[in-house]
Design a protein around this motif. Structure first.
Motif, short mmCIF file in Angstrom:
data_model
loop_
_atom_site.label_atom_id
_atom_site.label_comp_id
_atom_site.label_asym_id
_atom_site.label_seq_id
_atom_site.Cartn_x
_atom_site.Cartn_y
_atom_site.Cartn_z
N ARG A 1 7.87 -6.39 1.95
CA ARG A 1 6.78 -7.02 1.03
C ARG A 1 7.40 -7.34 -0.36
NH1 ARG A 1 4.37 -9.21 -2.27
NH2 ARG A 1 2.20 -10.14 -2.32
N ASN A 2 7.58 -6.29 -1.02
CA ASN A 2 8.12 -6.36 -2.46
C ASN A 2 9.65 -6.56 -2.74
OD1 ASN A 2 5.41 -5.36 -3.90
ND2 ASN A 2 5.68 -4.23 -2.14
N ARG B 1 2.53 -4.21 -7.50
CA ARG B 1 1.89 -4.23 -8.81
C ARG B 1 0.67 -4.41 -8.76
NH1 ARG B 1 4.34 -10.41 -9.47
NH2 ARG B 1 3.53 -10.23 -7.30
N LYS B 2 -0.28 -4.47 -7.78
CA LYS B 2 -1.63 -4.17 -7.68
C LYS B 2 -1.83 -2.72 -7.21
CE LYS B 2 -2.87 -8.79 -5.90
NZ LYS B 2 -3.26 -9.52 -4.70
N LEU B 3 -0.99 -2.16 -6.63
CA LEU B 3 -1.06 -0.58 -6.30
C LEU B 3 -0.77 0.42 -7.71
CD1 LEU B 3 -1.39 1.18 -4.19
CD2 LEU B 3 0.98 1.47 -3.89
N ALA B 4 0.14 -0.20 -8.63
CA ALA B 4 0.21 0.43 -9.85
C ALA B 4 -0.86 0.10 -10.95
CB ALA B 4 1.56 -0.05 -10.50
N VAL C 1 -5.40 0.80 0.88
CA VAL C 1 -5.13 1.67 2.28
C VAL C 1 -3.94 2.29 1.75
CG1 VAL C 1 -4.37 1.28 4.53
CG2 VAL C 1 -6.35 0.14 3.86
N ALA C 2 -2.74 1.51 1.19
CA ALA C 2 -1.51 1.94 0.91
C ALA C 2 -1.64 3.18 -0.11
CB ALA C 2 -0.74 0.86 0.16
N TYR C 3 -2.38 3.24 -1.12
CA TYR C 3 -2.63 4.22 -1.98
C TYR C 3 -3.17 5.20 -1.54
CZ TYR C 3 -2.97 5.88 -6.98
OH TYR C 3 -2.99 6.46 -8.02
N ALA C 4 -4.15 5.44 -0.54
CA ALA C 4 -4.77 6.46 0.12
C ALA C 4 -3.64 7.05 1.18
CB ALA C 4 -5.96 6.11 0.88
#
Length: 342
Positions: free
Chosen positions: A59-60, A308-311, A161-164
Motif C-alpha cells: 500500500r505504501n 502517514r496516518k499511522l505515524a 487496526v495496524a497500530y494495535a
C-alpha cells in the motif's frame, strides 16, 4: 423491451466493481505470508502478522489498485467473520476442564483486569477510544485475531487496526524471550510457567514458542491455557457489542444496534468441536482455512493502511501498549503465585 434490458445489464456490468481482483490480491498476500514462515527467523511471526505487514508494504510503496477496492471490502467483512466462526473448531470445553477452575479463574481475571486497566489508562493518556479498545483486546485476549474481531464492533480505522497489531507483535515477541529467562529464577514449574505464558502472551504462536522452551509439559499446558483464553473472545465481543449498542442509542436516540451475530457462529463451532464427533482429518484442514481467511482479512487491512496516518497517532498508543503488556505479565504472575496455581 429486450434491447433495453440487455443495455441495462451491460451498463450495470460496466459500472459495478468486481470483487474478484481484490479477493485475489488478498489471497495472494495471505499465501505469501504462509510461505515466508519457512524462512529462518520468520517462523516466530504468525501468518496474520506477516499478512498485514505485506499489505502495508504494498500500500505504501506501489499503492492499492482501485480495481481491488470492492474485493478488499469483502475480505474485511464476510471473509473475516467466516474465519472467526471457523476458529471455534479449534477450541473445546474439554480444554477448559484440563486447565482447571483455578487456572481458568487466573486467565479470566487477568483478562478482565488488563482490559479495564488499558481502557482506563487510554483515557488518561488521551488515546482515541477505538484504538484503546483494540489494544486492550489484542493484549488481554489473543493478539491480532482479537484486534480484528473487536474491530467489527468498535469500527475503528484500518490505521487503528495496524497500530494495535504492531503493539501485540512487538510486545508479544519480547515476551517470548523474557518469560523463559524469568523462569530461571522464578521456578514456577512446568504447569505454572505454561499457565503464565498462556495467560499473558498475546499470540498463540508466541505462546507455543515461549512455553516449549521449558519442556514438553510446559508447552502443552501453555498451549491449552492460551486456547482457553481465546475462547473468552466470544463473551468479550458480545459485551463490547452491547456497550456499543447502548452508546449508539444514547447518541442517536435509536437506530440499529451493532450486534456481532457471527460470534454465535463461533460459539456453535466450539459446541460442535466439543462433541468429539469431528474427525482430526477435518479439523486440521479447517484450522488451515481459518488462518488463511484471517490472513486475507489482515492483508486487506494492510492494503488500506496509510503509514502517514499511522505515524500521526504519535507515541502515546505505543506507551499504552507497553503498559498493558507489563500489566498483564505482572497481574497474571501475581495471581498464579497467590492462588498456588504454580
Amino acid at each position: 423491451m429486450t434491447d433495453t434490458t440487455l443495455s441495462d445489464l451491460v451498463h450495470a456490468d460496466e459500472t459495478t466493481p468486481s470483487i474478484w481482483p481484490g479477493l485475489a490480491l488478498a489471497a495472494m498476500i495471505a499465501a505469501l505470508a504462509f510461505a515466508l514462515r519457512y524462512l529462518p527467523g520468520v517462523g516466530m511471526l504468525s501468518p496474520l502478522i506477516l499478512a498485514i505487514l505485506l499489505g502495508m508494504a504494498l500500500r505504501n510503496t506501489l499503492g492499492t489498485p482501485e480495481v481491488a477496492k470492492a474485493g478488499l471490502a469483502i475480505s474485511m467483512r464476510p471473509v473475516l467473520r467466516a474465519g472467526i466462526i471457523l476458529m471455534g473448531l479449534q477450541l473445546t470445553l474439554g480444554q477448559v476442564a484440563a486447565v482447571g477452575w483455578v487456572g481458568v479463574a487466573v486467565i479470566a481475571l487477568s483478562l478482565v483486569l488488563t482490559f479495564g486497566f488499558t481502557t482506563w489508562l487510554g483515557r488518561v493518556l488521551g488515546v482515541d477510544a477505538k484504538l484503546t479498545q483494540l489494544i486492550a483486546a489484542g493484549t488481554s485476549i489473543c493478539g491480532a485475531s482479537a484486534v480484528i474481531a473487536t474491530n467489527t464492533v468498535t469500527r475503528g480505522r484500518d490505521e487503528d487496526v495496524a497500530y494495535a497489531v504492531a503493539c501485540v507483535t512487538i510486545f508479544g515477541s519480547l515476551s517470548m524471550i523474557l518469560l523463559p529467562l524469568a523462569e530461571n529464577w522464578l521456578t514456577l514449574g512446568p504447569r505454572g510457567f505454561g499457565l503464565w505464558t498462556g495467560a499473558s502472551i498475546h499470540e498463540v504462536a508466541q505462546v507455543v514458542a515461549a512455553a516449549f522452551q521449558r519442556g514438553e509439559e510446559a508447552g502443552q499446558f501453555g498451549t491449552i491455557a492460551k486456547l482457553t483464553r481465546v475462547m473468552m473472545l466470544a463473551p468479550m465481543i458480545l459485551c463490547l457489542g452491547a456497550f456499543a449498542a447502548r452508546r449508539h442509542q444514547g447518541q442517536s436516540g435509536g437506530g440499529k444496534a451493532p450486534i456481532p451475530w457471527f460470534v454465535f457462529g463461533f460459539i456453535a463451532m466450539v459446541g460442535v468441536a466439543s462433541t468429539g464427533w469431528v474427525p482430526q482429518a477435518v479439523l486440521d484442514p479447517a484450522t488451515a482455512v481459518t488462518q488463511f481467511l484471517l490472513a486475507m482479512a489482515l492483508a486487506a487491512m494492510g492494503l488500506e493502511t496509510d503509514l502517514r496516518k499511522l505515524a500521526a497517532a504519535g507515541g502515546r498508543p505505543a506507551l499504552l501498549g507497553a503498559a498493558a503488556w507489563v500489566f498483564i505479565m505482572g497481574v497474571s504472575l501475581a495471581l498464579i503465585i497467590l492462588t498456588g496455581a504454580a
